[in-house]
Design a protein around this motif. Sequence first.
Motif, short mmCIF file in Angstrom:
data_model
loop_
_atom_site.label_atom_id
_atom_site.label_comp_id
_atom_site.label_asym_id
_atom_site.label_seq_id
_atom_site.Cartn_x
_atom_site.Cartn_y
_atom_site.Cartn_z
N GLN A 243 58.32 56.60 59.80
CA GLN A 243 58.34 57.93 59.29
C GLN A 243 58.24 57.82 57.73
O GLN A 243 57.58 58.75 57.02
N THR A 381 64.76 62.26 48.89
CA THR A 381 64.21 63.05 50.11
C THR A 381 65.40 63.43 51.26
O THR A 381 66.32 62.57 51.16
N ARG A 383 65.80 64.92 55.41
CA ARG A 383 65.00 65.07 56.60
C ARG A 383 66.26 65.30 57.71
O ARG A 383 66.92 64.63 57.79
#
Length: 430
Positions: A243, A381, A383
């Motif tokens: 990913q 980041t 997620r």
Amino acid sequence: MMRTRPLKVALLGCGVVGSEVTRIMTTHADDLAARIGAPVELAGIAVRRPGRVRAGVPEELITTDATALVERGDIDVIIEVIGGIEPARTLITKAFENGASVVSANKALLADDGAALHAAAEKYGADLYYEAAVAGAIPLVRPLRESLAGDKVNRVLGIVNGTTNFILDKMDSSGAGYSEALDEATALGYAEADPTADVEGFDAAAKAAILAGIAFHTRVRLDDVYREGMTEVTAADFASAKQMGCTIKLLAICERAADGQSVTARVHPAMIPLSHPLASVREAYNAVFVEAEAAGQLMFYGPGAGGSPTASAVLGDLVAVCRNKLAESTGPGESAYTRLPVSPMGEVVTRYHISLDVADKPGVLAQVATVFAAHGVSIDTVRQTGKDGEASLVVVTHRAPDAALTATVEALRKLDTVRGVASIMRVEGE
């Protein structure tokens, strides 16, 4: 003109590599003589089990008395492929004392006691060559020790264990779990019956110590190398890596600090971008990426293990050492003039990929972000996925000292809303 008196060579060990060395020396004797400038004669082979069938190995050369062989006094070069610390260390030292130079494939011994062996070689005016100790057939030690001797190497990043690369490659390409991939590696002969040295990173750590010492002109021992194995890598880790546009490799990383005042050496699994050259190294192959100040980025690639590739490296060293014998000279010895300290892993600046199992309720992300901020770690980041009151939170950090990242993870484990830390992996090669 070719000298008629042969240079005498003794072989310590006659397993897969030793048998292949014997075969090449026999079948290519004329070529070796032409390249060296004198014939080479295999004068004795020391083994532990003389009754074992060794195809193509002259039985009259076999002996179980390795000490007597190295103390003969007429041996010009000893080839040591028995491995381990003892009796290899004692035999190599005796070889130097008796006027012989040494070619070794013994990464464990060189990583543990290379400085003492180099000192003994220098004392007795002998050579110590060990191209085969790191990355099999790939020419790597000599380029670092000679070709880049006038340059400043800042980083060595590589895949130096074929077994672990095969396992991780299978997990990546087929979705297999660790145990399934290890079973395949064992069935194909890539993994030993006891794969601990490979999968727990000991083999790669020994090679990292050798490479760091040569690259940075300082002494780095096996104990100086930070080590993590790859047995905890899961299929879920590979899914997360994909990913991010990454894959996972077990890397040996040797770096000079930005201020040039210290070095680090470490071995651990890491995510690397698919755009990095090391990401495309498949099966049981090895590859090492070298970054030098003047030369720039260099990559060395090829088979890193096996009888024939390792024997190729041994024979290359044999030719070099024999040429030095004829010239009554020696090649480069140890270069440790910088005396740079090896910094602990906590001072390494890196990135983390952290997967957390958390409660799926408001405020969890804010709590997690507060912990990162409290330890001075910036988040790159985040997620999050959730279902039925449970959630998975994946955080990728910016670069920070490893000690700060480790402290952050430990603090996260203590949060009531964090059910568990599913995985932690460094991100490299960007």
